[in-house]
Design an enzyme around this catalytic site. Structure first.
Site, short mmCIF file in Angstrom:
data_model
loop_
_atom_site.label_atom_id
_atom_site.label_comp_id
_atom_site.label_asym_id
_atom_site.label_seq_id
_atom_site.Cartn_x
_atom_site.Cartn_y
_atom_site.Cartn_z
N ARG A 1 0.09 -8.94 13.51
CA ARG A 1 -0.57 -7.96 12.62
C ARG A 1 -1.41 -8.69 11.56
O ARG A 1 -2.50 -8.25 11.23
CB ARG A 1 0.48 -7.07 11.95
N ARG B 1 11.24 -0.95 11.09
CA ARG B 1 10.14 -0.64 11.99
C ARG B 1 10.10 -1.63 13.14
O ARG B 1 10.34 -2.81 12.96
CB ARG B 1 8.80 -0.67 11.22
N LYS C 1 0.83 -1.21 0.00
CA LYS C 1 0.00 0.00 0.00
C LYS C 1 0.87 1.27 0.00
O LYS C 1 0.68 2.16 -0.81
CB LYS C 1 -0.93 0.04 1.23
N ARG D 1 11.78 -5.37 4.99
CA ARG D 1 11.49 -3.96 4.72
C ARG D 1 12.45 -3.04 5.46
O ARG D 1 12.82 -3.27 6.61
CB ARG D 1 10.06 -3.61 5.12
N ARG E 1 -9.89 0.30 8.81
CA ARG E 1 -9.41 -1.03 9.18
C ARG E 1 -10.39 -1.81 10.01
O ARG E 1 -10.08 -2.94 10.41
CB ARG E 1 -8.14 -0.87 10.01
P1 AP5 Z 1 4.84 -1.55 1.90
O1 AP5 Z 1 4.47 -0.77 0.70
O2 AP5 Z 1 5.59 -0.88 2.96
O3 AP5 Z 1 3.54 -2.31 2.48
P2 AP5 Z 1 2.25 -1.76 3.20
O4 AP5 Z 1 1.07 -2.40 2.56
O5 AP5 Z 1 2.26 -0.27 3.28
O6 AP5 Z 1 2.44 -2.44 4.62
P3 AP5 Z 1 2.43 -1.83 6.10
O7 AP5 Z 1 3.19 -2.76 6.98
O8 AP5 Z 1 2.81 -0.40 6.10
O9 AP5 Z 1 0.94 -1.98 6.42
P4 AP5 Z 1 0.32 -1.97 7.79
O10 AP5 Z 1 -1.08 -1.89 7.35
O11 AP5 Z 1 0.62 -3.07 8.71
O12 AP5 Z 1 1.02 -0.75 8.54
P5 AP5 Z 1 0.55 0.71 8.86
O13 AP5 Z 1 1.72 1.58 8.84
O14 AP5 Z 1 -0.64 1.07 8.06
O15 AP5 Z 1 5.65 -2.85 1.40
C1 AP5 Z 1 6.15 -3.81 2.30
C2 AP5 Z 1 7.50 -4.32 1.81
O16 AP5 Z 1 7.34 -5.02 0.57
C3 AP5 Z 1 8.52 -3.21 1.52
O17 AP5 Z 1 9.77 -3.68 1.89
C4 AP5 Z 1 8.43 -3.03 0.00
O18 AP5 Z 1 9.64 -2.57 -0.53
C5 AP5 Z 1 8.11 -4.45 -0.47
N1 AP5 Z 1 7.28 -4.46 -1.67
C6 AP5 Z 1 6.24 -3.64 -1.97
N2 AP5 Z 1 5.69 -3.98 -3.15
C7 AP5 Z 1 6.39 -5.05 -3.60
C8 AP5 Z 1 6.31 -5.86 -4.78
N3 AP5 Z 1 5.36 -5.63 -5.72
N4 AP5 Z 1 7.19 -6.89 -4.91
C9 AP5 Z 1 8.12 -7.10 -3.96
N5 AP5 Z 1 8.26 -6.38 -2.84
C10 AP5 Z 1 7.40 -5.36 -2.66
O19 AP5 Z 1 0.07 0.54 10.38
C11 AP5 Z 1 0.98 0.30 11.42
C12 AP5 Z 1 0.25 0.27 12.75
O20 AP5 Z 1 -0.38 1.54 12.99
C13 AP5 Z 1 -0.90 -0.75 12.84
O21 AP5 Z 1 -0.43 -2.04 13.21
C14 AP5 Z 1 -1.78 -0.10 13.92
O22 AP5 Z 1 -1.25 -0.32 15.19
C15 AP5 Z 1 -1.66 1.39 13.59
N6 AP5 Z 1 -2.69 1.84 12.66
C16 AP5 Z 1 -2.50 2.41 11.42
N7 AP5 Z 1 -3.67 2.70 10.84
C17 AP5 Z 1 -4.64 2.31 11.72
C18 AP5 Z 1 -6.06 2.32 11.69
N8 AP5 Z 1 -6.74 2.78 10.62
N9 AP5 Z 1 -6.72 1.84 12.76
C19 AP5 Z 1 -6.07 1.38 13.86
N10 AP5 Z 1 -4.72 1.32 13.95
C20 AP5 Z 1 -4.01 1.79 12.89
MG MG Z 2 2.44 1.13 4.85
#
Ligand code: AP5
Ligand code: MG
Ligand code: ZN
Length: 215
Positions: free
Chosen positions: A170, A159, A13, A127, A88
């Site tokens: 997660r 992270r 994402k 990552r 979410r």
């Molecule tokens: P990346 O693009 O970083 O993936 P992502 O989908 O953004 O994954 P996240 O871990 O950021 O999602 P998340 O939903 O757990 O975390 P968030 O920060 O939202 O890609 C991942 C890796 O793959 C990278 O190394 C990239 O280079 C690689 N990659 C990408 N595309 C690729 C491809 N096509 N091929 C190969 N490799 C590839 O949330 C974190 C925390 O915040 C949550 O756990 C929660 O505690 C809190 N939080 C955030 N939002 C909310 C909410 N709405 N409600 C409640 N808590 C929340």
């Molecule tokens: Mg992300």
């Protein structure tokens, strides 16, 4: 254009949203990035959120709903927005519908990026992230210079929630609380599934085919 990128942790994402936001010139709104910035700045919100984030749990809905309402009413969302990591939970989605109706900017599409669990674990464990919001992968998407962000030159970090046991948690929270939104938005007629397993550029091209319809 009013879009939400949806998918499990590690689906890509953030990687896609960064590029899409530049390409379509709409703000990238990542609730995870906003929360991490608050953790770094030691704000009250950050102190509260950290307890949940470190364990791989969701931050409470009321916190996120207030945060997203404030963000979506900022002037740069006039021309549209690209949500990443929100909603979410069902209550977050219901609240979003209300907020978007208040500002008259309903979602055009929810783009669900699909990737298998094994691949997600590989992606998250390799990552490397930057405080500017860019993310890299030691094997799949390495920066030009090891450990340094291409975009801003800052040092990359791993992270806290990208440790194997937190990754598993997660994914389990995603399956329990977030995945039901796939049916929610399918029923609303705005869900589009995208295969997220290809190369970054290939996934980008597939998402553009969807977003171009709403230009
Ligand atoms: P990346 O693009 O970083 O993936 P992502 O989908 O953004 O994954 P996240 O871990 O950021 O999602 P998340 O939903 O757990 O975390 P968030 O920060 O939202 O890609 C991942 C890796 O793959 C990278 O190394 C990239 O280079 C690689 N990659 C990408 N595309 C690729 C491809 N096509 N091929 C190969 N490799 C590839 O949330 C974190 C925390 O915040 C949550 O756990 C929660 O505690 C809190 N939080 C955030 N939002 C909310 C909410 N709405 N409600 C409640 N808590 C929340
Ligand atoms: Mg992300
Ligand atoms: Zn950077």
């Amino acid at each position: 254009m009013n879009i939400a990128l949806f998918g499990p942790p590690g689906a890509g994402k953030g990687t896609q949203a960064k590029e899409l936001s530049k390409y379509y010139n709409i703000p990238h709104i990542s609730t995870g990035d906003i929360l991490r910035a608050n953790v770094r700045d030691g704000t009250e919100l950050g102190l509260k959120a950290k307890q949940y984030m470190d364990k791989g749990e969701l931050v409470p809905d009321e916190v996120l709903i207030g945060l997203i309402r404030n963000r979506l009413t900022e002037p740069d969302c006039e021309t549209g927005y690209l949500l990443d990591g929100y909603p979410r939970t069902i209550p977050q989605a219901d609240a979003l519908t209300g907020i978007l109706s208040d500002i008259n900017k309903p979602l055009d599409a929810v783009i669900n990026i699909e990737v298998s669990d094994d691949e997600l674990v590989k992606r998250l464990s390799g990552r490397r992230s930057c405080t500017c919001g860019e993310s890299y992968h030691v094997v799949f998407n390495p920066p030009e210079k090891e450990g340094v962000c291409n975009a801003c030159g800052a040092e990359l970090y791993q992270r806290d929630d990208d440790k194997e046991e937190v990754i598993r948690q997660r994914l389990s929270v995603y399956n329990e609380k977030t995945k039901p939104l796939i049916n929610y938005y399918d029923d609303a007629g705005i869900l589009v599934n995208i295969d997220g397993t290809g190369a970054v550029d290939a996934v980008f091209a597939d998402i553009c085919k969807v977003m171009d319809q709403f230009k």
